[in-house]
Design a protein around this motif. Structure first.
Motif, PDB file in Angstrom:
ATOM      1  N   SER A  99      31.770  22.007  -3.815  1.00  0.00           N
ATOM      2  CA  SER A  99      32.675  22.540  -2.789  1.00  0.00           C
ATOM      3  C   SER A  99      32.577  21.736  -1.489  1.00  0.00           C
ATOM      4  N   GLY A 103      35.522  19.940   0.218  1.00  0.00           N
ATOM      5  CA  GLY A 103      35.782  20.216   1.636  1.00  0.00           C
ATOM      6  C   GLY A 103      35.913  18.930   2.449  1.00  0.00           C
ATOM      7  N   ALA A 106      39.291  17.601   2.277  1.00  0.00           N
ATOM      8  CA  ALA A 106      40.373  18.433   2.829  1.00  0.00           C
ATOM      9  C   ALA A 106      40.954  17.740   4.059  1.00  0.00           C
ATOM     10  N   GLY A 109      38.613  17.799   6.723  1.00  0.00           N
ATOM     11  CA  GLY A 109      37.241  17.560   6.268  1.00  0.00           C
ATOM     12  C   GLY A 109      36.517  16.492   7.076  1.00  0.00           C
ATOM     13  N   TYR A 228      32.279  24.444   1.435  1.00  0.00           N
ATOM     14  CA  TYR A 228      33.613  23.993   1.824  1.00  0.00           C
ATOM     15  C   TYR A 228      33.768  23.963   3.346  1.00  0.00           C
ATOM     16  N   THR A 229      33.327  25.045   4.011  1.00  0.00           N
ATOM     17  CA  THR A 229      33.486  25.080   5.477  1.00  0.00           C
ATOM     18  C   THR A 229      32.460  24.176   6.166  1.00  0.00           C
ATOM     19  N   GLY A 233      36.265  21.982   5.761  1.00  0.00           N
ATOM     20  CA  GLY A 233      37.420  22.667   5.168  1.00  0.00           C
ATOM     21  C   GLY A 233      37.676  23.995   5.869  1.00  0.00           C
ATOM     22  N   GLY A 240      40.102  25.553  -1.202  1.00  0.00           N
ATOM     23  CA  GLY A 240      38.940  26.441  -1.113  1.00  0.00           C
ATOM     24  C   GLY A 240      39.141  27.685  -1.969  1.00  0.00           C
TER      25      GLY A 240
END
Ligand code: HEM
Ligand code: FPP
Length: 371
Positions: A99, A103, A106, A109, A228-229, A233, A240
């Motif tokens: 992830s 991310g 993204a 990202g 992801y974050t 992201g 996500g």
């Protein structure tokens, strides 16, 4: 008909067990084969206490374990590791890596440095380990009722509840602080929310309703938003949510297989699982089939729209096809289980789940980084 995890463990063994502790079956993950699995189900096979020379039985308690030549004496360090549910944490970290890669690719990202990667993995591992420990603190009164969990440190009273609680708190606080320090609020808050859903909602639900699996699946999928974050992201990104969808859906075949194999233990201990509510296996089978199909759909959507908008390109189609190919063994195992719910098919489904998830995540990651 096999009735508990013990019989399900033996059902796959057609030769005397000579394998090391953490491997159950030597065959590799070919399409019709049976990928190797380690873990409590596998490790519980105990040739020394076997009722016959070629049918091993399960190690159900620390006293049984002591008789085994292969089973090591519990150590304090080993007990702390066991408290974290290390195999689940390891797979959580695999999903975190995927992830975070996704991310990074993204639109918002950012590239993670080596030290940021380390903090992400350590921080997530600590929070996940804290959740596993808190679950065992909570369930220390019910874990002794299941052979599968009876020898856990708190269940077997090798460890004091206060020690488990202190360990839970230290891991949780340290992990959350590390994540907040390196990445800011988002991944840290997702970690806290995951912990709360798993420990305070899922865990008490296990003895109340079979819907617990849906809540557990949400908890098990939430860590994807930590990776992801952390990599920049946004919580609003389609990618996500498709990652989250893959994880939620994957857990149905993953857990329905376990719920089938351990249905007798779950029933006797008083857990409400799909297979104790519907012992025919039909409900577990259709949930596994729907989960396996839906996981492929989520993966394909990400491959077709990696940045949120549909892209009809060779890369989109190739990676979509790869997602279908990678997830097919799990669907096939679920279909076979549906045709004939038995321990052999359930175990194959469980094993394939552990192979298919990293494979699908790999394809999704390759798509996001520009394949
Ligand atoms: C509804 C959600 C889930 C439930 C109820 C569930 C339940 C379980 C149980 C009971 C086991 C132990 C089987 C044994 O006795 O050995 C297990 C094993 C495992 N689970 Fe899950 N799980 C869930 C979600 C997850 C998630 C989110 C992950 C990681 C991404 C995960 C990864 C694993 C792994 C790696 C194993 C070890 C298999 C082995 O023994 O080698 N599970 N799961
Ligand atoms: C970052 C963070 C907080 C991550 C936590 C995520 C996490 C631990 C997910 C676990 C998924 C899950 C429901 C496992 C089964 O537990 P179980 O209680 O049914 O298993 P058991 O019967 O073996 O105890």
């Amino acid at each position: 008909m096999a009735t508990d995890c013990r019989e399900s463990s033996t059902a796959l063994l057609d030769e005397p067990p000579v394998m090391p502790d953490d491997s159950l079956m030597p065959d590799g993950p070919d399409m019709d084969g049976d990928p190797a699995m380690s873990g409590e189900l596998a490790r519980s096979i105990d040739p020394v206490t076997s009722p016959s020379d070629d049918i091993p039985s399960i190690a159900v308690s620390s006293s049984t374990a002591k008789k085994s030549k292969r089973t090591r004496e519990p150590t304090l360090v080993g007990d702390f590791v066991e408290l974290t549910k290390p195999r689940i944490v390891t797979m959580i970290l695999v999903t975190t890596v995927a992830s975070a890669w996704i991310g990074m690719a993204a639109p918002t990202g950012v590239s993670l440095s080596l030290s940021a990667w380390l903090v992400l993995l350590i921080g997530t591992g600590l929070v996940a380990g804290s959740a596993g420990a808190a679950n065992q603190v909570w369930e220390r009164w019910i874990d002794p009722l299941m052979p599968r969990t009876a020898s856990r440190p708190l269940a077997s009273r090798r460890m004091l509840p206060a020690t488990g609680i202190a360990f839970t708190a230290i891991l949780g606080l340290l992990g959350t602080a590390l994540l907040a320090w390196q990445f800011g609020a988002a991944p840290a808050w997702v970690g806290v929310a995951t912990w709360v859903v798993y420990v305070l909602i899922y865990t008490p639900m296990k003895t109340r309703t079979a819907w617990n699996t849906t809540v557990g699946a949400i908890a098990g999928a939430m860590p994807v938003f930590m990776g992801y974050t952390a990599a920049g992201g946004l919580m609003t990104d389609l990618a996500g949510w498709m990652l989250f969808g893959v994880l939620v859906c994957w857990q149905y075949p993953h857990f329905m297989a376990i719920a089938w194999l351990c249905r007798q233990q779950y029933a006797e201990a008083g857990f409400k699982m799909t297979t104790t509510v519907d012992p025919s296996g039909r409900s577990a089978a259709w949930q596994s089939i729907v989960g396996a199909i839906a996981l492929a759909v989520c993966g394909v959507i990400l491959c077709l729209a990696p940045a949120g908008e549909l892209i009809l390109s060779a890369a989109s189609f190739t990676t979509s096809l790869l997602v279908v190919v990678a997830s097919w063994p799990l669907l096939k195992a679920a279909l076979r289980f549906a045709r004939q719910p038995d321990d052999l098919r359930a175990r194959k489904m469980m094993r394939w789940s552990l192979v298919v998830l990293p494979a699908v995540l790999l394809v999704m990651t390759l798509r996001m980084i520009g394949l």
